[in-house]
Motif scaffolding. Structure first.
Motif: not given
Length: 544
Positions: A220-228
């Motif tokens: 998952r990559v969020t709108e803010s660029g956080q990758l998990s």
């Protein structure tokens, strides 16, 4: 000269529906260790699943697929198991297509060699009768017979694998596996090779799911660029976030197609991700891919309404020429060179640069289409068809036809430029015969490749390549007309002379008319009595 084969009609190539963008991950040492451990674990599961699928053969069904996925879920998760089995299915299908292509190639090679062995020594080829040339000597005949037996053995083994549904795939790549036995030749140590082998066999890919949060629940990559990433069950103790997830410390920034990617994840549309490690550079990369809606293919008439930029592809440059709707070359030819030596990344960059310049040139000409040949050199690289022409075989084998065509279609689709594909038969020969000399001037040297580009453009527009023969110089008058004028495609007798127009043209007397018909002396010599006839004033002497 043999009969001209039937030419395929030109068509507009469909635009690609898949989109891919990549960015670098600046991970810490702790993040790199977690990614390596997860990738090695999932890579081992993927290798085991591929072996199981290969043993099942061609009779495997959806029930067997579900059983494999259920077995993988115990060691990973349902979504990781789905991604692994999907990748296994795609790899098995690709290997099956490669088997079919190799069997077709082997059957063609064995047929050619058998035909040559059946001919007498030194016999010449007869294309009209369909007879191959014979071997030059008894030594060559013996070598060809041994090669025939070797190819037949390979064909028998391949047909047995095809019937049983068994595929032979090396996870990590066969080239890298063979490199293990000659490390000294490439200057690579065993530890460095082992690191590359481990990185190539890792599995960190997850398919997207529409309707799920940010389009992917596994990576998952969020709108803010956080990758998990969702950790498998075997390494769930490495999680640093709720629900068994691991969040990387670095953020993701896409520099290419960023707006389109962001619109998809905001709308929770499917986005597939892949994380991989480049060992020579020591960098981690994240690749995002998704599918676009199918765009209707533009009609051929609409694509060619403003002419076309015709391109002749060569091993070191692209020869382009703008051809208007009437089939006439406009302006000067353009050449876009590239260098195919060096590394794969260097060659790819050279192709992209040349294609970018070509697209800019097409835009400056006002054309909405680019005409290219439908090249396929698979048969031209065979040893039996061009065995003695080693230089030609070497040139053709290094020519990136598939990659160049795929990149051109993808890059042209982003600029709303259509790609018209034409039959490549006789374009170089007829272009050089009919267009190279007429288009050559003192200030413009036309090459064979430039003339081939004109031939490609005329074929795409529906005009015949062959130019109409010009009459002798003494017959190039208004009374006879110029036979090089362009005629319509459907005009009857367009290869003959233009019809004779009766009456005077351009204030001149038509042939076969006038007072001096048949009097060659009156036409060629001065001082004739006709000069002093009515309508002519006599000259008065200045002195008596």
């Amino acid at each position: 000269m043999g009969a001209v084969r039937e030419l395929r009609a030109p068509f507009v190539a469909p635009a690609p529906t898949g989109v891919t963008t990549r960015t670098r991950l600046r991970v810490s040492e702790a993040d790199a260790a977690v990614l390596t451990e997860v990738g090695v674990l999932l890579g081992s599961l993927a290798a085991r699943d591929l072996a199981t699928r290969s043993r099942q053969g061609a009779v495997a069904d959806t029930t067997a697929w579900a059983d494999r996925k259920r077995a993988l879920t115990l060691s990973s998760s349902a979504r990781w198991a789905g991604s692994i089995t999907k990748a296994t299915h795609d790899q098995w299908a690709l290997a099956r297509r490669a088997q079919a292509a190799e069997m077709a190639w082997l059957r063609g090679e064995t047929a050619r060699i058998a035909a040559r062995l059946a001919r007498p020594l030194g016999a010449k080829a007869d294309k009209r009768a369909g007879l191959a040339r014979g071997c030059a000597s008894r030594t060559e005949w013996h070598a060809k017979s041994r090669r025939l037996q070797a190819l037949r053995t390979r064909l028998d083994a391949l047909e047995a694998d095809w019937k049983s549904g068994r595929v032979r795939v090396v996870r990590g790549g066969g080239r890298l596996a063979h490199l293990r036995h000659r490390l000294d030749e490439v200057g690579l140590g065993p530890e460095a090779w082992r690191e590359r082998w481990q990185a190539a066999r890792m599995f960190l890919s997850a398919d997207g799911e529409s309707g799920k949060r940010y389009g992917n629940e596994t990576i998952r990559v969020t709108e803010s660029g956080q990758l998990s990433i969702r950790l498998p069950a075997a390494v769930a103790h490495l999680a640093n976030a709720p629900h068994g997830r691991y969040v990387l410390a670095s953020t993701v920034v896409f520099h290419h197609r960023a707006e389109e990617w962001q619109q998809r994840i905001i709308a929770d549309r499917a986005v597939a991700y892949r994380i991989h490690y480049d060992v020579p550079r020591g960098r981690w990369y994240l690749t995002a891919s998704w599918q676009r809606a199918v765009i209707p293919v533009l009609s051929l008439q609409a694509a060619l309404a403003r002419g076309v930029v015709a391109v002749d592809m060569n091993d070191d440059h692209l020869a382009a020429w703008h051809v208007d709707v009437h089939g006439n070359p406009v302006g000067r030819p353009r050449r876009f060179p590239y260098d195919l030596s060096g590394t794969a990344s260097h060659r790819d960059a050279q192709l992209r640069h040349a294609l970018t310049r070509l697209l800019h040139y097409a835009r400056s000409c006002g054309a909405a289409a680019i005409a290219v040949e439908d090249l396929d050199f698979t048969d031209a690289t065979t040893r039996e068809k061009h065995g003695r022409a080693k230089r030609f075989r070497r040139l053709v084998s290094r020519f990136p036809t598939a990659r160049l065509k795929a990149r051109l279609v993808a890059m042209a689709g982003e600029r709303d430029i259509a790609i018209v594909v034409v039959d490549p038969a006789y374009t170089s020969r007829w272009g050089a015969e009919h267009w190279q000399q007429p288009l050559t001037a003192k200030t413009c040297r036309t090459t064979r490749h430039d003339a081939a580009a004109v031939a490609i453009g005329r074929r795409a527009l529906g005009h015949p390549i062959r130019r109409r023969a010009a009459p002798p110089r003494v017959h190039q008058s208004d009374g006879y007309g110029h036979r090089t004028a362009q005629a319509g495609v459907g005009a009857r007798g367009r290869e003959g002379a233009r019809p004779r127009v009766s009456g005077p043209r351009m204030r001149s007397v038509s042939p076969g008319r006038g007072a001096n018909v048949g009097d060659q002396r009156a036409q060629d010599h001065s001082g004739h009595a006709a000069e002093h006839a009515a309508g002519h004033r006599a000259v008065t002497p200045l002195s008596p």
